[in-house]
Design an enzyme around this catalytic site. Structure first.
Site, short mmCIF file in Angstrom:
data_model
loop_
_atom_site.label_atom_id
_atom_site.label_comp_id
_atom_site.label_asym_id
_atom_site.label_seq_id
_atom_site.Cartn_x
_atom_site.Cartn_y
_atom_site.Cartn_z
N ASN A 91 8.00 35.31 17.62
CA ASN A 91 8.65 35.75 16.48
C ASN A 91 9.19 37.30 16.96
O ASN A 91 8.26 37.85 17.30
CB ASN A 91 8.39 35.78 14.99
N GLU A 149 10.70 40.72 14.94
CA GLU A 149 11.05 41.10 13.46
C GLU A 149 11.81 42.24 13.54
O GLU A 149 12.19 42.84 14.65
CB GLU A 149 9.56 41.68 12.85
N CYS A 188 12.28 33.57 13.90
CA CYS A 188 11.12 32.87 14.05
C CYS A 188 10.88 32.63 15.49
O CYS A 188 11.94 32.29 16.39
CB CYS A 188 11.12 31.83 13.19
N GLU A 214 10.06 29.71 16.43
CA GLU A 214 10.52 28.26 16.81
C GLU A 214 12.19 28.53 17.56
O GLU A 214 12.50 27.91 18.30
CB GLU A 214 10.77 27.60 15.83
N CYS A 217 9.73 27.28 9.03
CA CYS A 217 10.61 27.65 7.88
C CYS A 217 11.95 26.63 7.75
O CYS A 217 12.18 26.01 8.86
CB CYS A 217 11.16 28.90 7.69
N1 THU Z 1 7.62 33.06 11.22
C1 THU Z 1 7.71 32.40 12.32
O1 THU Z 1 7.87 32.76 13.35
N2 THU Z 1 7.93 31.11 12.24
C2 THU Z 1 7.44 30.41 11.05
O2 THU Z 1 7.34 29.03 11.06
C3 THU Z 1 7.21 30.97 9.81
C4 THU Z 1 7.31 32.53 9.94
C5 THU Z 1 7.64 34.49 11.35
C6 THU Z 1 8.48 35.33 10.77
C7 THU Z 1 8.08 36.71 10.23
O3 THU Z 1 8.02 37.36 11.58
C8 THU Z 1 6.54 36.40 10.11
O4 THU Z 1 6.30 34.79 10.70
C9 THU Z 1 6.15 36.30 8.68
O5 THU Z 1 7.00 35.64 7.93
#
Ligand code: THU
Length: 134
Positions: A42, A44, A53, A55, A90
């Site tokens: 991920n 941010e 994310c 994925e 998500c």
């Molecule tokens: N996140 C992912 O990378 N994948 C997921 O399946 C769920 C959430 C990340 C997004 C954000 O950077 C952090 O996790 C918290 O939500």
């Protein structure tokens, strides 16, 4: 490649996470039908919504490299410095999977010692996909 081997790659790719706001590091490892692995973590953003994310990073790397056929993805996440845990994709990531994957595409959720396997059809039934626009 076994589910356990793919999960290991997802666990390793957590180190690539840029997550200074949540401190939650997610790793993903996407396997193509011809055996290539694309990893993602991920990324941010201070404005929050541009966050992407793990994925989708893995999928977009693969798709921009010309890949179109995918077999399975392993996903794991957790607070930085702590063991990885179950981390379900998500809704937005599920929709991206629906764009490129068939119903039997496998989603492997894992911790270092436990694995759960779902199909895309199980986690996103009756989705709006490319076929709706035919
Ligand atoms: N996140 C992912 O990378 N994948 C997921 O399946 C769920 C959430 C990340 C997004 C954000 O950077 C952090 O996790 C918290 O939500």
């Amino acid at each position: 490649m076994t589910n356990k081997e793919l999960l290991q790659k997802a666990i390793e790719s957590r180190k690539d996470s840029y997550s200074p706001y949540s401190n939650f590091c997610v790793g993903a490892a996407l396997l193509t039908c011809d055996g290539k692995v694309y990893t993602g973590a991920n990324i941010e953003n201070a404005a929050y919504t541009p966050t992407i994310c793990a994925e989708r990073v893995a999928f977009f790397k693969a798709v921009n490299n010309g890949e179109r056929n995918f077999s399975k993805i392993a996903i794991t996440g957790g607070k930085a410095g702590e063991p990885a845990g179950f981390c379900a994709p998500c809704g937005v990531c599920r929709q991206v999977m629906a764009e490129f994957c068939k119903d039997d595409f496998e989603i492997i959720l894992g911790t270092p010692d436990d694995i759960k396997v779902y199909t895309l059809k199980e986690i996103l039934p009756d989705y709006f996909g490319p076929n709706n626009l035919n």
